[in-house]
Scaffold this motif. Structure first.
Motif, PDB file in Angstrom:
ATOM      1  N   PRO A   6      45.252  48.790  41.814  1.00  0.00           N
ATOM      2  CA  PRO A   6      46.503  48.280  41.256  1.00  0.00           C
ATOM      3  C   PRO A   6      46.339  46.846  40.755  1.00  0.00           C
ATOM      4  CG  PRO A   6      46.657  48.524  43.642  1.00  0.00           C
ATOM      5  CD  PRO A   6      45.343  49.089  43.226  1.00  0.00           C
ATOM      6  N   VAL A   8      46.969  43.740  41.215  1.00  0.00           N
ATOM      7  CA  VAL A   8      47.399  42.676  42.121  1.00  0.00           C
ATOM      8  C   VAL A   8      46.891  41.345  41.591  1.00  0.00           C
ATOM      9  CG1 VAL A   8      47.433  44.210  44.122  1.00  0.00           C
ATOM     10  CG2 VAL A   8      45.362  42.904  43.614  1.00  0.00           C
ATOM     11  N   LEU A  65      48.489  37.127  48.200  1.00  0.00           N
ATOM     12  CA  LEU A  65      48.330  38.379  47.468  1.00  0.00           C
ATOM     13  C   LEU A  65      49.685  38.805  46.919  1.00  0.00           C
ATOM     14  CD1 LEU A  65      46.962  41.037  46.636  1.00  0.00           C
ATOM     15  CD2 LEU A  65      47.139  41.773  49.024  1.00  0.00           C
ATOM     16  N   ASP A  67      51.852  41.600  44.640  1.00  0.00           N
ATOM     17  CA  ASP A  67      51.827  42.994  44.185  1.00  0.00           C
ATOM     18  C   ASP A  67      52.009  43.038  42.660  1.00  0.00           C
ATOM     19  OD1 ASP A  67      54.576  42.767  43.616  1.00  0.00           O
ATOM     20  OD2 ASP A  67      55.194  44.001  45.314  1.00  0.00           O
ATOM     21  N   PRO A  68      51.958  44.224  42.059  1.00  0.00           N
ATOM     22  CA  PRO A  68      52.091  44.310  40.595  1.00  0.00           C
ATOM     23  C   PRO A  68      53.388  43.720  40.043  1.00  0.00           C
ATOM     24  CG  PRO A  68      51.123  46.323  41.419  1.00  0.00           C
ATOM     25  CD  PRO A  68      51.551  45.527  42.637  1.00  0.00           C
ATOM     26  N   TRP A  95      41.582  40.202  54.627  1.00  0.00           N
ATOM     27  CA  TRP A  95      42.849  40.574  54.028  1.00  0.00           C
ATOM     28  C   TRP A  95      43.823  40.868  55.158  1.00  0.00           C
ATOM     29  CZ3 TRP A  95      38.099  42.749  53.199  1.00  0.00           C
ATOM     30  CH2 TRP A  95      37.761  43.853  54.005  1.00  0.00           C
ATOM     31  N   LEU A  97      47.949  42.413  55.110  1.00  0.00           N
ATOM     32  CA  LEU A  97      49.082  42.820  54.288  1.00  0.00           C
ATOM     33  C   LEU A  97      50.271  43.184  55.161  1.00  0.00           C
ATOM     34  CD1 LEU A  97      46.523  43.353  52.478  1.00  0.00           C
ATOM     35  CD2 LEU A  97      47.891  45.061  51.341  1.00  0.00           C
ATOM     36  N   ALA A 101      53.212  47.237  52.458  1.00  0.00           N
ATOM     37  CA  ALA A 101      52.218  47.244  51.380  1.00  0.00           C
ATOM     38  C   ALA A 101      50.994  48.105  51.708  1.00  0.00           C
ATOM     39  CB  ALA A 101      51.772  45.816  51.078  1.00  0.00           C
ATOM     40  N   ARG A 104      48.566  51.450  49.490  1.00  0.00           N
ATOM     41  CA  ARG A 104      48.796  51.389  48.038  1.00  0.00           C
ATOM     42  C   ARG A 104      47.567  50.911  47.262  1.00  0.00           C
ATOM     43  NH1 ARG A 104      54.940  49.810  47.148  1.00  0.00           N
ATOM     44  NH2 ARG A 104      55.776  50.723  49.031  1.00  0.00           N
ATOM     45  N   TYR A 106      46.204  47.942  47.613  1.00  0.00           N
ATOM     46  CA  TYR A 106      46.257  46.500  47.402  1.00  0.00           C
ATOM     47  C   TYR A 106      45.108  45.772  48.101  1.00  0.00           C
ATOM     48  CZ  TYR A 106      51.156  47.221  45.904  1.00  0.00           C
ATOM     49  OH  TYR A 106      52.300  47.625  45.280  1.00  0.00           O
ATOM     50  N   ALA A 110      42.467  43.591  46.044  1.00  0.00           N
ATOM     51  CA  ALA A 110      42.407  42.148  46.308  1.00  0.00           C
ATOM     52  C   ALA A 110      41.031  41.746  46.814  1.00  0.00           C
ATOM     53  CB  ALA A 110      43.479  41.760  47.317  1.00  0.00           C
TER      54      ALA A 110
END
Length: 168
Positions: A6, A8, A65, A67-68, A95, A97, A101, A104, A106, A110
């Motif tokens: 995605p 990100v 981070l 999201d879209p 990471w 999240l 989230a 997905r 992400y 990321a």
């Protein structure tokens, strides 16, 4: 590196992100493998300030981070391993999240962006220290092409973690 995930984005954390991270991580599931509780807001104020310094001095940090849609959903990035045990002197990627989230893509997207940025900053290899019970993060590390190497146990908590490695 595989299929792009995605869309990100990663950005240097702001003062406001201390509040955002504290809110996003105030969830026992999110914190299960990193101490079990989110910590005080002051912890995140210090953490975001340290990340701004790392970005300025090293060219990388734990970035916020997005999201879209441009909403903060956690952090991802890299920093020098901060402890006197484990992969001392190495650069760790990581990471975290918000629960909403998860699942997905992400974290993987990321982490891939993180690898590109640390490579551009001249880093030749990275590690990821992952609690041996954290299957989700181990799956992300494998998707990045990281290989499990050493196993370390924290002398203060007794928690055991796998050290995943990747040459850039």
């Amino acid at each position: 590196m595989g299929v792009a995930g995605p869309a990100v984005r990663l950005r240097v954390p702001t003062d406001e992100d201390a509040f955002v991270w504290h809110r996003l991580f105030d969830d026992p599931e999110v914190m299960e493998f990193v101490g079990g509780w989110s910590g005080e807001r002051s912890t995140y104020e210090e953490l975001t300030a340290r990340q701004r310094r790392h970005d300025a001095e090293l060219g990388f940090c734990l970035w916020t981070l997005l999201d879209p849609e441009g909403e903060p959903v956690g952090f991802a990035g890299a920093m020098p391993w901060p402890r006197e045990w484990g992969p001392t002197g190495e650069i760790e990627i990581g990471w975290r999240l918000a629960r909403a989230a998860w699942g997905r893509g992400y974290a993987t997207a990321a982490a891939r962006a993180t690898l590109e940025r640390v490579r551009a900053a001249g880093v030749r290899s990275v590690v990821a220290m992952i609690d041996i019970r954290n299957e989700r993060s181990m799956a992300v590390a494998r998707r990045l092409g990281m290989e499990r190497a050493e196993t370390f146990t924290s002398p203060s908590t007794g928690v055991t973690a796998y050290c995943y490695r990747l040459t850039l």
